[in-house]
Enzyme design. Structure first.
Site, PDB file in Angstrom:
ATOM      1  N   CYS A  30       0.868  -1.175   0.000  1.00  0.00           N
ATOM      2  CA  CYS A  30       0.000   0.000   0.000  1.00  0.00           C
ATOM      3  C   CYS A  30       0.900   1.218   0.000  1.00  0.00           C
ATOM      4  CB  CYS A  30      -0.954  -0.023   1.193  1.00  0.00           C
ATOM      5  SG  CYS A  30      -0.120  -0.107   2.790  1.00  0.00           S
ATOM      6  N   HIS A  37      27.276  -6.694  26.412  1.00  0.00           N
ATOM      7  CA  HIS A  37      25.915  -6.210  26.704  1.00  0.00           C
ATOM      8  C   HIS A  37      24.927  -7.026  25.866  1.00  0.00           C
ATOM      9  CE1 HIS A  37      22.488  -3.485  26.976  1.00  0.00           C
ATOM     10  NE2 HIS A  37      23.127  -2.815  27.926  1.00  0.00           N
TER      11      HIS A  37
END
Length: 651
Positions: free
Chosen positions: A26, A566
């Site tokens: 779209c 991390h």
């Protein structure tokens, strides 16, 4: 990342080309129909460069791209070999039918049929409105041959709308498209309309044919192609090969065309009239309140893709009456309200990333495309959402009270404002502009007043990650400060090698979706997109930081190298739930020793990015050489570190 790399990454994210049963787009989204929805990884898709968001809506997996969707769609189609259609992939196991699934299939069908029509209808509508404006201003007399000839161009689009609908429906159902056009064409044929409209009418085998004007109708075509769908398959299956090329179409004409003339056409016309009456009835009953309320809740409706349900009745209303005063008018108020809120956020925020997103989304919304704003900012921030809703309600109320009407089916915005030109009522355009300005002003002012970076949910990840990473770095530095004089001999002129703490794919630190790491704030290094949750020590040393959230660990080597691993982005929010630690702060570890186990599935299901930065937090003292992007296995060489003082650098 090149365009084709981006396309390949998107296809990988939806489970590969073989998992794609159909693909459309779209104005902002790639809409995938997948063989197996479970193979789509929404988190991976969201993390890709150029992807704003990824959602699963009904039977579709939608990848929100923004204004560049057409180019990305073309690249994806090129990558998958240009395959487009329902038969691209094996059907897979049939899923049990339920009311929920039936509703999803129905919405998928409606979207697939009507969304491709919008460019043709929108272009014709704007063309017509420009002609009306030129006539109203006296630039092109409405009784001139030029005006009449030019008017025939957009008028023809609506007159032959049944054929356009037949084409898109046949494409969706994988029916022979010329055959579908041939069957529906009878409704447009001049001889047929002349016979039906003759005095006394006409009958087929003694059955009267109803007098119906099928120009601009959409539902008769849909019903006709739905009837063709099983018949074509049946006759292709049972007819002998040598005669199939003509026998199947012949039988379809013999069965479906008369059925269309006698039953399907009138029923489709009735259905279109019913939807039009319902739309007009709601507006006539509630008046400006209906417009204002719809405008206010459109962000929520669009977020789940349900706004597409308004397309069929809107097109039917426009085709039947030449105007529409409900959905398109409400959309104007909402679109401009989104734009106002985005510009306000861009002014108030101190986040470079969010400012860039807000400016781009604000411009898109100003021109009628709101998905980037909705997914990128509005839904993530309650105060922005409320500001947008308030602005849309205020603008919608004014538009409804002044009876503003649209004359074209297109996303309302700055470029398409001529859709409100009315030769008989110049104030229609003026009031449309005033209503849009009200929506923009209210949303802008409220967003300016209530926005606060410190409390914004969309920036919480940046704040938490920065705080957590800073705490880890501080802890490493603090511990190293007390041990460096005895445990970190700095006179050794040899390279220190890190081994990979994870198995996965190396990602450049600059590509990490967190400005604290990608900007090198915490130091140099690289990241790993893991495929296994076993986190091992990248070097020998002392555990100098292990937060309660368990998502990050800091290790300082005997040489004073401070390394932070991390696990994931924003995973501090998980409060340690998916992590199991095997060491404690102060423990001595060896390279390759298991330190943390992470439940990758749980992290992914919670909606977090698995990318794991591995950085040297005191890289002002060290030169860090990291590997090129590619696959890596736990224990393989990951980085080489040398002290800058020994290589001519500055400490």
């Amino acid at each position: 990342m090149t365009r084709q790399d981006e396309a390949k990454a998107i296809l990988d994210g939806v489970g590969g080309s073989q998992n794609v049963a159909g693909l459309t787009h779209c104005s902002t989204r790639l809409r995938f129909t997948l063989v197996d929805d479970g193979k789509a990884d929404l988190d991976t898709l969201k993390s890709l460069t150029g992807v704003i968001s990824a959602v699963r809506s009904g039977s579709q997996t939608q990848v929100v791209i923004g204004n560049d969707v057409v180019n990305v769609y073309n690249a994806v189609e090129k990558e998958r070999g240009g395959r487009g259609g329902a038969a691209d992939a094996p059907a897979g196991p049939r899923k049990p039918l339920s009311w929920k699934r039936a509703g999803s299939v129905f919405m998928d069908f409606i979207v697939s049929v009507f969304t491709p029509l919008i460019p043709a209808i929108a272009g014709a509508g704007i063309f017509k409105s420009l002609l009306v404006g030129a006539g109203a201003l006296g630039w092109l007399p409405t009784d001139s041959e030029s005006y009449l000839l030019l008017s025939a161009i957009p008028d023809a689009v609506f007159a032959f709308l049944p054929l356009l609908v037949a084409y898109t429906t046949a494409k969706k159902l994988n029916v022979n498209r010329p055959l579908a056009l041939g069957v529906v064409a009878v409704l447009m044929f001049a001889n047929f309309t002349t016979l039906v409209n003759q005095e006394g009418g006409v009958a087929l085998f003694g059955i009267p044919v109803q007098v119906v004007n099928y120009n601009s109708q959409v539902f008769p075509s849909i019903l006709a192609v739905l009837a063709l769908w099983p018949l074509e398959r049946f006759f292709n299956k049972v007819s002998p090969g040598p005669i199939r090329v003509f026998f199947t179409p012949l039988m379809c004409y013999i069965i479906v065309a008369p059925l269309l003339i006698l039953v399907l056409g009138p029923v489709g016309y009735w259905l279109g009239s019913l939807l039009t009456a319902a739309m007009i009835g709601l507006y006539n009953t509630l008046g400006w309140v209906a417009v204002a309320v719809l405008a206010a809740i459109l962000p929520l409706i669009i977020s789940v893709g349900m706004h597409k349900a308004f397309i069929p009745p809107t097109i039917a209303t426009m085709a039947q009456n030449g105007r529409e005063s409900f959905y398109l008018v409400a959309s104007l108020a909402h679109n401009i309200a989104e734009s106002g809120a985005m510009f306000a956020v861009a002014i108030r925020t101190k986040s470079t990333r969010l400012r860039s997103t807000a400016v781009s989304a604000g411009i898109s919304a100003l021109f009628g495309i709101t998905e980037p704003a909705i997914y990128g900012v509005t839904l993530q921030n309650r105060k922005v959402l409320l500001s947008v809703m308030a602005g849309a309600f205020a603008g919608g109320a004014y538009l409804g009270l002044t009876f503003v009407t649209s004359f074209a089916v297109v996303g309302p915005g700055l470029a398409s404002i001529t859709m409100f030109v009315d030769a008989a009522n110049p104030w229609n355009l003026v009031n449309a502009v005033i209503g849009a300005l009200i929506a923009l002003a209210v949303a802008f002012v409220l967003s300016i007043v209530f926005w606060n970076d410190a409390t914004s949910p969309s920036l919480k990840g940046e704040r938490d990650e920065a705080a957590a990473a800073a705490a880890a770095a501080t802890a490493i530095a603090s511990t190293n400060e007390s041990t460096s004089s005895t445990d970190a001999p700095r006179g050794q002129a040899h390279a220190i090698r890190l081994v990979s703490p994870l198995t996965g794919t190396v990602v450049p630190l600059a590509d990490v979706a967190d400005p604290v790491f990608s900007g090198g704030v915490l130091g140099d290094g690289a990241a790993i997109l893991p495929v296994s949750g076993s986190v091992r020590a990248p070097l020998a040393g002392t555990v100098t930081s292990l937060l309660d959230s368990k998502h990050a660990i800091g290790i300082t080597s005997d040489e004073g190298v401070e390394v932070l691993v991390h696990v994931g982005i924003d995973t501090v929010k998980l409060a340690g739930a998916p992590f199991t630690v095997h060491v404690a702060q102060g423990d001595r570890v060896e390279a390759g020793q298991l330190v943390i186990e992470a439940d990758l599935d749980a992290i992914r299901d919670a909606g977090y990015d698995l990318t794991t930065p591995v950085v040297v937090t005191n890289s002002d003292r060290f030169t860090v050489e990291v590997p090129a992007a590619g696959d890596i296995t736990t224990g393989e060489p990951f980085a080489t570190i040398t002290e800058k003082e020994l290589t001519g650098g500055t400490a």
